[in-house]
Design an enzyme around this catalytic site. Sequence first.
Site, PDB file in Angstrom:
ATOM      1  N   GLY A  11       0.840  -1.202   0.000  1.00 31.93           N
ATOM      2  CA  GLY A  11       0.000   0.000   0.000  1.00 31.93           C
ATOM      3  C   GLY A  11       0.868   1.242   0.000  1.00 31.93           C
ATOM      4  O   GLY A  11       0.554   2.266   0.607  1.00 31.93           O
ATOM      5  N   ALA A  17       1.618   5.162   4.287  1.00 39.55           N
ATOM      6  CA  ALA A  17       2.975   4.941   3.779  1.00 39.55           C
ATOM      7  C   ALA A  17       3.714   6.250   3.537  1.00 39.55           C
ATOM      8  O   ALA A  17       4.933   6.317   3.697  1.00 39.55           O
ATOM      9  CB  ALA A  17       2.933   4.120   2.496  1.00 39.55           C
ATOM     10  N   ASP A 159      -3.411   2.186  19.224  1.00 38.47           N
ATOM     11  CA  ASP A 159      -4.363   2.252  20.336  1.00 38.47           C
ATOM     12  C   ASP A 159      -3.625   2.478  21.655  1.00 38.47           C
ATOM     13  O   ASP A 159      -4.067   3.257  22.504  1.00 38.47           O
ATOM     14  CB  ASP A 159      -5.182   0.960  20.396  1.00 38.47           C
ATOM     15  CG  ASP A 159      -5.813   0.634  19.057  1.00 38.47           C
ATOM     16  OD1 ASP A 159      -6.600   1.450  18.554  1.00 38.47           O
ATOM     17  OD2 ASP A 159      -5.500  -0.427  18.487  1.00 38.47           O
ATOM     18  N   HIS A 187      -8.013  -4.918  17.189  1.00 36.46           N
ATOM     19  CA  HIS A 187      -7.906  -3.513  16.799  1.00 36.46           C
ATOM     20  C   HIS A 187      -9.252  -3.126  16.173  1.00 36.46           C
ATOM     21  O   HIS A 187      -9.415  -3.087  14.956  1.00 36.46           O
ATOM     22  CB  HIS A 187      -6.759  -3.302  15.809  1.00 36.46           C
ATOM     23  CG  HIS A 187      -6.716  -1.893  15.280  1.00 36.46           C
ATOM     24  ND1 HIS A 187      -6.519  -0.807  16.093  1.00 36.46           N
ATOM     25  CD2 HIS A 187      -6.877  -1.402  14.030  1.00 36.46           C
ATOM     26  CE1 HIS A 187      -6.548   0.297  15.363  1.00 36.46           C
ATOM     27  NE2 HIS A 187      -6.774  -0.035  14.103  1.00 36.46           N
TER      28      HIS A 187
END
Length: 333
Positions: A11, A17, A159, A187
């Site tokens: 990605g 990224a 988190d 998550h």
Amino acid sequence: MSEPITVVVTGAAGQIAYSLLYMISRGEVFGKQQRINLHLLDIPPMMGVLEGVVMELGDCALPLLNKVVPTSDPAVAFKDAAAAFMVGAMPRKEGMERKDLLSANVKIFKVQGEALDKFARKDVKVLVVGNPANTNAIICSHYAPSIPKENFTAMTRLDQNRAKYQIASKLGLPVDAVKNVIIWGNHSSTQYPDAKHAVVTVNGASKSAWDAIGDAAYLQGDFISTVQKRGAAVISARKMSSAMSAAKAACDHMHDWWNGTPAGEFVSMGVVSDGSYGMPKDIVFSFPVEIRDKKWSIVQGLSIDDFSKGKLDITAKELLEEKDEAMAVCNQD
């Protein structure tokens, strides 16, 4: 300078990224002496955008960046990979059912798991960032049977960082004065941010975060829901999902996996469950871990009260359901 290692980012033309590649290339993950060969994987329609990213990486004139290889071919991307940041995944779109999302991601992580299996180093460290991260990590591992299961992890560090910031800001402390906050489970909005074992440093002395805050209703209520819903709050404000903070968390996760955790500190990682704390085996579940010599181990012996146990059971149930749905798609192949 040491010999270059190959680091894959999938990605690679996307938002996360864009922040992540700079941090990796500056030496913030693998160290200031470690040269990097960056392999950047994305889908064919994104190759033009990716070329622009490659230009910018060159224009940064980063001394540690040995080589950049943009590609849409997983065989090229994962060749000799020592570490892989699996950022690319099918995002959930409006009106999309969870099973539709899982089905799309099974296809992506099947191809990438098979490529890791064939072309990557057997000690490759795989961090899945793309959601649903825990279940994507299980799928990726399933299709890479020659790589140890413990080499596949999912990111809950974002988190943890969010939870750490909430505690620090509640107490008026710098974030580095807070440690050992735990994220348990998925998550997702069922995750359990747990401040029970967190420690804060106030005026040079360590004390329990729970005692320092002194507000159980907050710590069992708004604190948890704020962390659980933080991603949605960012999207609401920014009209885009968390990118800079997600990239920073991915770097934190891989940095600690590569370099180890300080004595007396633990971090949260989605790892393959061994049944610790009564959680189901063989799901990727976020636990507190300590890391030595590039190997994580689940911190044992922490007390879990009834409130916490209830929260752990909820998130484990969701992960079992996700895994069952994902494996059903795998088995249709």
